[in-house]
Write an enzyme that holds these catalytic residues in place. Structure first.
Site, PDB file in Angstrom:
ATOM      1  N   LYS A   1     -21.331  19.833 -11.692  1.00  7.72           N
ATOM      2  CA  LYS A   1     -22.414  19.496 -10.769  1.00  7.72           C
ATOM      3  C   LYS A   1     -22.381  20.441  -9.566  1.00  7.72           C
ATOM      4  CE  LYS A   1     -23.747  14.934 -10.137  1.00  7.72           C
ATOM      5  NZ  LYS A   1     -23.571  13.596  -9.564  1.00  7.72           N
TER       6      LYS A   1
ATOM      7  N   LEU B   1     -46.408  -5.235  -5.765  1.00 13.32           N
ATOM      8  CA  LEU B   1     -47.136  -6.252  -6.528  1.00 13.32           C
ATOM      9  C   LEU B   1     -47.852  -5.605  -7.713  1.00 13.32           C
ATOM     10  CD1 LEU B   1     -48.689  -8.548  -3.761  1.00 13.32           C
ATOM     11  CD2 LEU B   1     -46.760  -9.048  -5.271  1.00 13.32           C
TER      12      LEU B   1
ATOM     13  N   GLY C   1     -46.078  -4.797 -14.446  1.00 11.88           N
ATOM     14  CA  GLY C   1     -45.731  -3.743 -15.397  1.00 11.88           C
ATOM     15  C   GLY C   1     -44.759  -4.246 -16.446  1.00 11.88           C
TER      16      GLY C   1
ATOM     17  N   CYS D   1     -31.026   0.706  -9.386  1.00  9.32           N
ATOM     18  CA  CYS D   1     -30.772  -0.233  -8.277  1.00  9.32           C
ATOM     19  C   CYS D   1     -31.158  -1.680  -8.560  1.00  9.32           C
ATOM     20  CB  CYS D   1     -31.478   0.243  -7.019  1.00  9.32           C
ATOM     21  SG  CYS D   1     -30.782   1.761  -6.373  1.00  9.32           S
TER      22      CYS D   1
HETATM   23  C1  UDX Z   1     -35.303   0.946  -5.193  1.00 12.73           C
HETATM   24  C2  UDX Z   1     -35.686   0.533  -3.764  1.00 12.73           C
HETATM   25  O1  UDX Z   1     -37.113   0.611  -3.626  1.00 12.73           O
HETATM   26  C3  UDX Z   1     -35.011   1.422  -2.738  1.00 12.73           C
HETATM   27  O2  UDX Z   1     -35.304   0.955  -1.440  1.00 12.73           O
HETATM   28  C4  UDX Z   1     -33.493   1.367  -2.985  1.00 12.73           C
HETATM   29  O3  UDX Z   1     -32.831   2.237  -2.079  1.00 12.73           O
HETATM   30  C5  UDX Z   1     -33.155   1.753  -4.417  1.00 12.73           C
HETATM   31  O4  UDX Z   1     -33.894   0.920  -5.329  1.00 12.73           O
HETATM   32  P1  UDX Z   1     -35.985   2.907  -6.879  1.00 12.73           P
HETATM   33  O5  UDX Z   1     -35.222   2.126  -7.888  1.00 12.73           O
HETATM   34  O6  UDX Z   1     -35.711   4.348  -6.714  1.00 12.73           O
HETATM   35  O7  UDX Z   1     -35.795   2.274  -5.413  1.00 12.73           O
HETATM   36  O8  UDX Z   1     -37.561   2.791  -7.208  1.00 12.73           O
HETATM   37  P2  UDX Z   1     -38.727   1.727  -6.897  1.00 12.73           P
HETATM   38  O9  UDX Z   1     -39.929   2.487  -6.503  1.00 12.73           O
HETATM   39  O10 UDX Z   1     -38.290   0.678  -5.969  1.00 12.73           O
HETATM   40  O11 UDX Z   1     -39.013   1.100  -8.333  1.00 12.73           O
HETATM   41  C6  UDX Z   1     -38.034   0.334  -9.030  1.00 12.73           C
HETATM   42  C7  UDX Z   1     -38.636  -0.248 -10.305  1.00 12.73           C
HETATM   43  O12 UDX Z   1     -39.595  -1.251 -10.007  1.00 12.73           O
HETATM   44  C8  UDX Z   1     -39.367   0.768 -11.187  1.00 12.73           C
HETATM   45  O13 UDX Z   1     -39.068   0.475 -12.537  1.00 12.73           O
HETATM   46  C9  UDX Z   1     -40.839   0.509 -10.897  1.00 12.73           C
HETATM   47  O14 UDX Z   1     -41.708   0.873 -11.954  1.00 12.73           O
HETATM   48  C10 UDX Z   1     -40.811  -1.002 -10.683  1.00 12.73           C
HETATM   49  N1  UDX Z   1     -41.946  -1.471  -9.851  1.00 12.73           N
HETATM   50  C11 UDX Z   1     -41.995  -1.137  -8.546  1.00 12.73           C
HETATM   51  C12 UDX Z   1     -42.907  -2.297 -10.419  1.00 12.73           C
HETATM   52  O15 UDX Z   1     -42.862  -2.622 -11.609  1.00 12.73           O
HETATM   53  N2  UDX Z   1     -43.904  -2.762  -9.620  1.00 12.73           N
HETATM   54  C13 UDX Z   1     -44.001  -2.439  -8.301  1.00 12.73           C
HETATM   55  O16 UDX Z   1     -44.953  -2.933  -7.640  1.00 12.73           O
HETATM   56  C14 UDX Z   1     -43.017  -1.603  -7.741  1.00 12.73           C
END
Ligand code: UDX
Length: 434
Positions: A39, A253, A256, A263
């Site tokens: 890396k 909201l 999906g 996370c």
């Molecule tokens: C998340 C948190 O948003 C962030 O603050 C934290 O630091 C790490 O975890 P991340 O996992 O990178 O970030 O992406 P995020 O945009 O939050 O989406 C997570 C998942 O939720 C994705 O699979 C996304 O498709 C889904 N999602 C998100 C939905 O299905 N609907 C939504 O309205 C928002």
């Protein structure tokens, strides 16, 4: 603390690399530490080991202020040490603290050998109690200069989120909090709210934040499944209106196929495992997690409803990354769906603008990888759209390649387009023909 200039970042994942590049762009002298020499070799050349919009260019532009090592003891001192190592999930839902423990031991030895007392900042996601019970006993007196500072960046917008955080949370003792607060006030010219708390509260805030967002998604997915059963009903209309209520808010909201990534799935389960250890348990956290698993199963049900016989059918998967603008397939619903379809002897063709390589390392030659959507849809019996890539919004003529033109659109990207196909939008009830 004098004006910090020399900064160490331990752990070159999304959080660590983005932070290092951002601080280097602010002309701090940043030393990047990671155990993975491959890396580091990639980074030295100005390439990122994962796709993140804008990050590679920013890395290239900041290389002069960055140095890379797999050996902390080769560095003589630093003003601040950021710990951004991973805390991956364990089978029982709790988190694996091995990287936290090993990096903390290294920092402790390194500080003692060099007679230095930098501010030590834990940005890794750690469960409440980790600082008090695990980190503090290793750091001993160095813990007086240590804080917990959770990170809220999102993959796909990591750099922008690091440049413009919506909040900064710093937990710990007054002295290191003050030092880090001054540092951030220097780094962030815009007024970013800074909240100071105890270390344990800071740890909990991160889990509360992510679990709440996951709850919003599981909630709207529940509503989507109700909408699906009522003609002329659309979950996006429901989300739009409830989102106008300021007590609810319009973000997170989007119904999906269920949330994925490194996370939400991990953090909800880790908080749930903590409640179990505390003896309370939590029906709510359990329901958020279970609802998310059921949502992925719902996608499979939609497929089986519309494809008469799965065995030997051709199914096209549009989108492999857990979200758009990312090549990350960790906990991606697309991956678990492909696994289920493979057990049913389905022929699978997949497309994704960025995540093909990461998918290949999971499925090798068990699926067909397609560089363009038309190829992916060739002779298909059903297409399933799972990731909201912008380029999928303009799809149209590509569907003519299908043998049986059905689209299951789990993100409703093409809901408003007139397409010569059978369109099934997750969360949209069938049209009433008047
Ligand atoms: C998340 C948190 O948003 C962030 O603050 C934290 O630091 C790490 O975890 P991340 O996992 O990178 O970030 O992406 P995020 O945009 O939050 O989406 C997570 C998942 O939720 C994705 O699979 C996304 O498709 C889904 N999602 C998100 C939905 O299905 N609907 C939504 O309205 C928002």
């Amino acid at each position: 603390m004098k004006q910090p200039n020399k900064i160490i970042v331990i752990g070159m994942g999304f959080v660590g690399l983005t932070l290092a590049v951002f601080l280097a762009s602010k002309k701090f002298n940043v030393i990047c530490v990671d155990t993975d020499q491959n890396k580091l070799n990639t980074l030295v050349q100005g390439s990122t080991p994962f796709y993140e919009p804008g990050l590679e260019d920013a890395l290239k532009n900041s290389l002069k202020s960055l140095s890379f090592t797999n050996n902390l003891s080769s560095v003589d001192s630093a003003d601040i040490v950021f710990v951004t190592v991973g805390t991956p999930p364990m089978k029982d839902g709790s988190i694996d603290l091995r990287y936290i423990k090993s990096s903390t031991k290294q920092i402790s030895e390194w500080c003692n050998n060099n007679h230095i007392q930098p501010v030590i900042v834990y940005k890794s996601t750690i469960l409440p109690g980790t600082f008090e019970n695990i980190i503090k006993p290793i750091l001993k007196s160095l813990s007086e200069n240590t804080v917990v500072n959770p990170e809220f960046l999102r993959e796909g917008s990591a750099l922008q989120d690091t440049i413009h955080p919506h909040v900064i949370v710093i937990g710990g003792k007054e002295k290191p909090i003050l030092s880090l607060k001054r540092f951030y006030q220097r780094v962030y010219t815009r007024k970013t709210p800074i909240k100071t708390t105890s270390a344990t509260t800071a740890e909990l805030i991160k889990y509360a934040n992510n679990s709440f967002l996951a709850a919003k998604i599981s909630f709207i997915n529940t509503i989507a499944n109700i909408c699906q059963r009522f003609p002329d009903t659309n979950v996006d209309d429901v989300a739009e209106v409830i989102g106008l209520d300021p007590r609810i808010g319009n973000l997170f909201l989007k119904a999906g196929p269920g949330y994925g990534g490194s996370c939400f799935p991990k953090d909800v389960q880790a908080l749930l495992s903590l409640t179990k250890r505390l003896g309370t348990g939590s029906d709510l956290l359990n329901a958020i997690h279970k609802t998310n698993i059921q949502q992925a199963e719902m996608v499979l049900k939609l497929i089986t409803k519309h494809v008469k016989s799965l065995k030997n059918s051709n199914i096209s998967i549009l989108g492999l990354a857990f979200k758009e603008n990312s090549d990350d397939v960790r906990e991606s619903v697309s991956i678990s769906l492909i696994e289920k379809l493979l057990t049913r002897k389905v022929n699978i063709r997949v497309h994704d603008p960025r995540a093909i390589d990461n998918t290949k390392s999971i499925f090798n030659n068990k699926v067909m990888y397609c560089a363009d959507v038309s190829d992916c849809l060739r002779n298909s019996d059903c297409a399933v759209l799972l990731t909201s890539w912008k380029q999928y919004l303009s799809l149209g003529k590509e569907f003519s390649k299908m043998r049986n033109p059905i689209l299951i659109d789990t993100r409703r990207l093409l809901a408003n387009k007139k397409l010569p196909i059978k369109y099934v939008g997750l969360g949209i009830g069938s049209k009433i023909v008047r």
